[in-house]
Design a protein around this motif. Structure first.
Motif, PDB file in Angstrom:
ATOM      1  N   GLU A 134       0.804  -1.220   0.000  1.00 38.96           N
ATOM      2  CA  GLU A 134       0.000   0.000   0.000  1.00 38.96           C
ATOM      3  C   GLU A 134       0.844   1.281   0.000  1.00 38.96           C
ATOM      4  O   GLU A 134       0.512   2.227  -0.734  1.00 38.96           O
ATOM      5  CB  GLU A 134      -0.982   0.006   1.176  1.00 38.96           C
ATOM      6  CG  GLU A 134      -1.925   1.198   1.138  1.00 38.96           C
ATOM      7  CD  GLU A 134      -3.073   1.085   2.126  1.00 38.96           C
ATOM      8  OE1 GLU A 134      -3.674   2.123   2.453  1.00 38.96           O
ATOM      9  OE2 GLU A 134      -3.371  -0.050   2.577  1.00 38.96           O
ATOM     10  N   ARG A 138       0.290   4.081  -2.951  1.00 34.07           N
ATOM     11  CA  ARG A 138      -0.104   5.463  -2.653  1.00 34.07           C
ATOM     12  C   ARG A 138       0.941   6.462  -3.160  1.00 34.07           C
ATOM     13  O   ARG A 138       0.589   7.540  -3.655  1.00 34.07           O
ATOM     14  CB  ARG A 138      -0.321   5.632  -1.150  1.00 34.07           C
ATOM     15  CG  ARG A 138      -1.605   4.967  -0.644  1.00 34.07           C
ATOM     16  CD  ARG A 138      -1.823   5.252   0.834  1.00 34.07           C
ATOM     17  NE  ARG A 138      -3.070   4.717   1.327  1.00 34.07           N
ATOM     18  CZ  ARG A 138      -4.248   5.320   1.255  1.00 34.07           C
ATOM     19  NH1 ARG A 138      -4.317   6.539   0.700  1.00 34.07           N
ATOM     20  NH2 ARG A 138      -5.337   4.769   1.725  1.00 34.07           N
ATOM     21  N   GLU A 143      -1.297  11.718  -3.917  1.00 33.41           N
ATOM     22  CA  GLU A 143      -2.358  11.940  -2.929  1.00 33.41           C
ATOM     23  C   GLU A 143      -3.718  12.168  -3.582  1.00 33.41           C
ATOM     24  O   GLU A 143      -4.738  11.630  -3.133  1.00 33.41           O
ATOM     25  CB  GLU A 143      -1.993  13.138  -2.050  1.00 33.41           C
ATOM     26  CG  GLU A 143      -2.981  13.400  -0.920  1.00 33.41           C
ATOM     27  CD  GLU A 143      -2.535  14.537  -0.018  1.00 33.41           C
ATOM     28  OE1 GLU A 143      -3.363  14.980   0.807  1.00 33.41           O
ATOM     29  OE2 GLU A 143      -1.378  14.981  -0.138  1.00 33.41           O
ATOM     30  N   ALA A 146      -5.049   8.862  -5.092  1.00 33.87           N
ATOM     31  CA  ALA A 146      -5.311   7.906  -4.015  1.00 33.87           C
ATOM     32  C   ALA A 146      -6.598   8.245  -3.267  1.00 33.87           C
ATOM     33  O   ALA A 146      -7.308   7.344  -2.798  1.00 33.87           O
ATOM     34  CB  ALA A 146      -4.133   7.859  -3.053  1.00 33.87           C
ATOM     35  N   SER A 147      -6.918   9.527  -3.180  1.00 37.59           N
ATOM     36  CA  SER A 147      -8.114   9.950  -2.445  1.00 37.59           C
ATOM     37  C   SER A 147      -9.398   9.502  -3.133  1.00 37.59           C
ATOM     38  O   SER A 147     -10.467   9.488  -2.513  1.00 37.59           O
ATOM     39  CB  SER A 147      -8.121  11.477  -2.296  1.00 37.59           C
ATOM     40  OG  SER A 147      -8.332  12.111  -3.547  1.00 37.59           O
ATOM     41  N   PHE A 152      -8.498   0.012  -0.234  1.00 39.74           N
ATOM     42  CA  PHE A 152      -7.208  -0.534  -0.658  1.00 39.74           C
ATOM     43  C   PHE A 152      -7.051  -1.918  -0.036  1.00 39.74           C
ATOM     44  O   PHE A 152      -7.181  -2.087   1.177  1.00 39.74           O
ATOM     45  CB  PHE A 152      -6.047   0.337  -0.181  1.00 39.74           C
ATOM     46  CG  PHE A 152      -5.890   1.631  -0.923  1.00 39.74           C
ATOM     47  CD1 PHE A 152      -4.964   1.751  -1.945  1.00 39.74           C
ATOM     48  CD2 PHE A 152      -6.671   2.734  -0.601  1.00 39.74           C
ATOM     49  CE1 PHE A 152      -4.805   2.937  -2.630  1.00 39.74           C
ATOM     50  CE2 PHE A 152      -6.525   3.927  -1.273  1.00 39.74           C
ATOM     51  CZ  PHE A 152      -5.595   4.037  -2.301  1.00 39.74           C
TER      52      PHE A 152
END
Length: 235
Positions: A134, A138, A143, A146-147, A152
């Protein structure tokens, strides 16, 4: 291989016929694979394969053999390289550490960020199941991208995606027939079928179109745009 060759936008995704589609519900969740599907990591893995072969004592391959192996299933590739199953977890762990140290060398395929953004703007739920770690995932996604991912599930074994799929589907509170799993290898299709999910394959990753055709995914994609269109038509 050029982006134009990989992503020929003139061809539509090959979708399941009416008989196949009848067994599925509207899509509520898309589960993506990472390496070879979202992350353009193929060249990087080729750059370290000799190091891996020396360290874990399996056969190296020529450029011609690499292309030949793209037309074979994941299990056939492992067998061809002479890697016993007991070594696979150790190789995976070592590769994850390498990726962590060198994550800045990885990039997403063109259009991935926009695809994730468009799916989320339609309130489509997104998950990610991968053998990668992970923190690596990421870092490579960034960021903002990934948001957009709700769930995950990382660190799966080479053939351990089916249990991860089941846990993600349960966590999402859905039935498998409401889920589309998108990957680039034959084992991704096998795992999706084992769980009862709709299986989608991208044609810009590791496995060749011929190899993927051999396992008959429910739909194939040549561009990230096609994924958005297919989900929109089947939700």
């Amino acid at each position: 291989m050029s982006e134009a060759t990989i992503m020929d936008a003139t061809r539509a995704p090959r979708a399941a016929d009416d008989t196949e589609r009848a067994s599925f519900d509207p899509i509520k969740l898309v589960i993506f694979d990472f390496d070879g599907t979202l992350s353009d990591s193929g060249e990087w893995f080729l750059s370290v394969v000799d190091e891996l072969a020396k360290r874990f004592k399996f056969r190296t391959v020529t450029d011609d053999e690499v292309e030949m192996l793209r037309h074979r299933s994941t299990r056939d590739v492992i067998q061809y390289l002479g890697i016993p199953n007991w070594k696979l977890p150790f190789i995976a762990r070592y590769v994850r550490k390498l990726v962590y140290k060198r994550h800045y060398e990885f990039h997403l395929f063109p259009g991935v960020g926009e695809m994730l953004d468009r799916l989320r703007k339609t309130d489509m739920r997104i998950a990610l199941v991968t053998s990668n770690a992970e923190p690596n995932v990421r870092a490579i996604l960034g960021e903002e991208n990934a948001s957009k991912i709700e769930i995950f599930s990382c660190g799966s074994s080479l053939y351990g995606k089916a249990p991860k799929f089941r846990r993600v589907v349960k966590r999402a509170g859905l039935a498998p027939r409401q889920v589309l799993a998108v990957g680039d290898e034959t084992r991704d299709v096998d795992a999706a079928r084992e769980v009862g999910m709709r299986a989608g394959s991208v044609l810009w990753g590791y496995a060749s179109e011929t190899a993927l055709a051999g396992v008959a995914p429910d739909v194939t994609f040549r561009t990230t745009e096609e994924i958005v269109e297919y989900v929109s038509m089947n939700r």
